[in-house]
Design an enzyme around this catalytic site. Structure first.
Site, PDB file in Angstrom:
ATOM      1  N   ARG A 145       0.785  -1.173  -0.078  1.00 13.35           N
ATOM      2  CA  ARG A 145      -0.036  -0.090   0.233  1.00 13.35           C
ATOM      3  C   ARG A 145       0.899   1.399   0.109  1.00 13.35           C
ATOM      4  O   ARG A 145       0.646   2.469   0.435  1.00 13.35           O
ATOM      5  CB  ARG A 145      -1.107  -0.062   1.311  1.00 13.35           C
ATOM      6  CG  ARG A 145      -2.022  -1.143   1.340  1.00 13.35           C
ATOM      7  CD  ARG A 145      -2.969  -1.041   0.057  1.00 13.35           C
ATOM      8  NE  ARG A 145      -3.824  -2.350   0.102  1.00 13.35           N
ATOM      9  CZ  ARG A 145      -3.460  -3.523  -0.688  1.00 13.35           C
ATOM     10  NH1 ARG A 145      -2.595  -3.487  -1.377  1.00 13.35           N
ATOM     11  NH2 ARG A 145      -4.280  -4.319  -0.701  1.00 13.35           N
TER      12      ARG A 145
ATOM     13  N   GLU B 184      -4.069   4.244   6.264  1.00 10.46           N
ATOM     14  CA  GLU B 184      -4.078   3.991   4.806  1.00 10.46           C
ATOM     15  C   GLU B 184      -5.051   5.113   4.117  1.00 10.46           C
ATOM     16  O   GLU B 184      -4.776   5.659   2.987  1.00 10.46           O
ATOM     17  CB  GLU B 184      -4.898   2.807   4.425  1.00 10.46           C
ATOM     18  CG  GLU B 184      -5.029   2.502   2.768  1.00 10.46           C
ATOM     19  CD  GLU B 184      -5.210   0.856   2.643  1.00 10.46           C
ATOM     20  OE1 GLU B 184      -5.859   1.010   1.446  1.00 10.46           O
ATOM     21  OE2 GLU B 184      -4.999   0.238   3.450  1.00 10.46           O
TER      22      GLU B 184
ATOM     23  N   SER C  52     -10.563   1.215   3.437  1.00  9.53           N
ATOM     24  CA  SER C  52      -9.905   0.843   4.855  1.00  9.53           C
ATOM     25  C   SER C  52      -9.389   2.041   5.426  1.00  9.53           C
ATOM     26  O   SER C  52      -8.568   2.896   4.719  1.00  9.53           O
ATOM     27  CB  SER C  52      -8.849  -0.243   4.476  1.00  9.53           C
ATOM     28  OG  SER C  52      -9.232  -1.439   4.168  1.00  9.53           O
TER      29      SER C  52
END
Length: 258
Positions: free
Chosen positions: A142, A254, A184
């Protein structure tokens, strides 16, 4: 142009701000908002911009019996890329069927689902002044190390769109909660899941104003009606604090707060 983030962002939180449109490759000191799918916009954000329609394209630049090389503009949305791959029987973009966002944002977050991610079939990325090879972009879970604005990317894809994988990935995405959200909130820590940790500390379904930690998946923050920036930030920081106090684990965001 003026963009109202209460209407534009996926979480439907924010005010109206001036956003610069980049219609040529050039340097920009500020933040590229893309599709605003993982953004929490503060009442006083930094300088904002988005890519113009000139960077919304998919071009075949090389093709043979073994592979197909595509150049894709970073203003191209995930659904368009997914449909192109499906129509042309190309493997590697099946996971984009239910992931929102524009290519630039997908690259910046190295977006993915299960074992798939956007950098897997990437060859290079173009910024205002150079072309960066994948190995120079410092991709990780990520995360992408490119700090400059990304305008175009080149991918090499094999043939064989995987219908079975496509369906399995769609089902995995269907298990996530509906409603206005970022996706998320936190990255999953090593060998664990952020949602599990947040649920264990008792925050699943917890509300602050109209912001709520989802009752379906505790790593999602839902705007139930008219949540404010402060409501959302309170829940994000509370979850981070509670998980650290209980488990000694620092959850890494995130969602990007600007």
């Amino acid at each position: 142009m003026i963009i109202d983030f209460k209407k534009y962002s996926s979480v439907r939180i924010g005010e109206a701000f001036e956003v610069e449109v980049l219609d040529t490759k050039r340097e920009f000191e500020g933040f590229i908002i893309g599709g605003a799918n993982n953004l929490l916009v503060s009442p006083s954000p930094k300088k904002l911009a988005l890519l113009g329609k000139e960077f919304d394209f998919i071009e075949v630049i090389e093709q043979n019996s073994s592979f197909c090389t595509l150049k894709i503009g970073c203003a191209c949305n995930a659904k368009k890329i997914y449909l192109f791959a499906k129509e042309h029987n190309l493997a590697g973009f099946e996971f984009l069927g239910k992931i929102p966002g524009l290519l630039g944002g997908l690259l910046k977050m190295n977006a993915g689902l299960k074992e798939e991610n956007i950098s897997k079939n990437l060859l290079s990325i173009s910024t205002a002044d150079k072309e960066l090879l994948k190995e120079d972009c410092a991709f990780s879970y990520r995360c992408c190390g490119v700090k400059k604005v990304m305008f175009e990317a080149i991918f090499s894809l094999k043939y064989g769109f995987d219908e079975q994988k496509d369906e399995a990935l769609k089902q995995a995405r269907n298990n996530q909660p509906n409603g206005a959200s970022f996706g998320s909130i936190f990255k999953n820590p090593k060998d664990d899941f952020a949602g599990r940790l947040i649920e264990v500390v008792g925050l699943k379904g917890f509300k602050k104003g109209d912001a709520m930690i989802s009752k379906k998946h505790a790593n999602f923050l839902i705007n139930t009606k008219n949540a404010s920036f402060d409501d959302a930030l309170f829940l994000i920081e509370l979850a981070k604090k509670r998980v650290f106090e209980e488990f000694g684990i620092h959850l890494e965001k995130e969602v990007i707060i600007i």
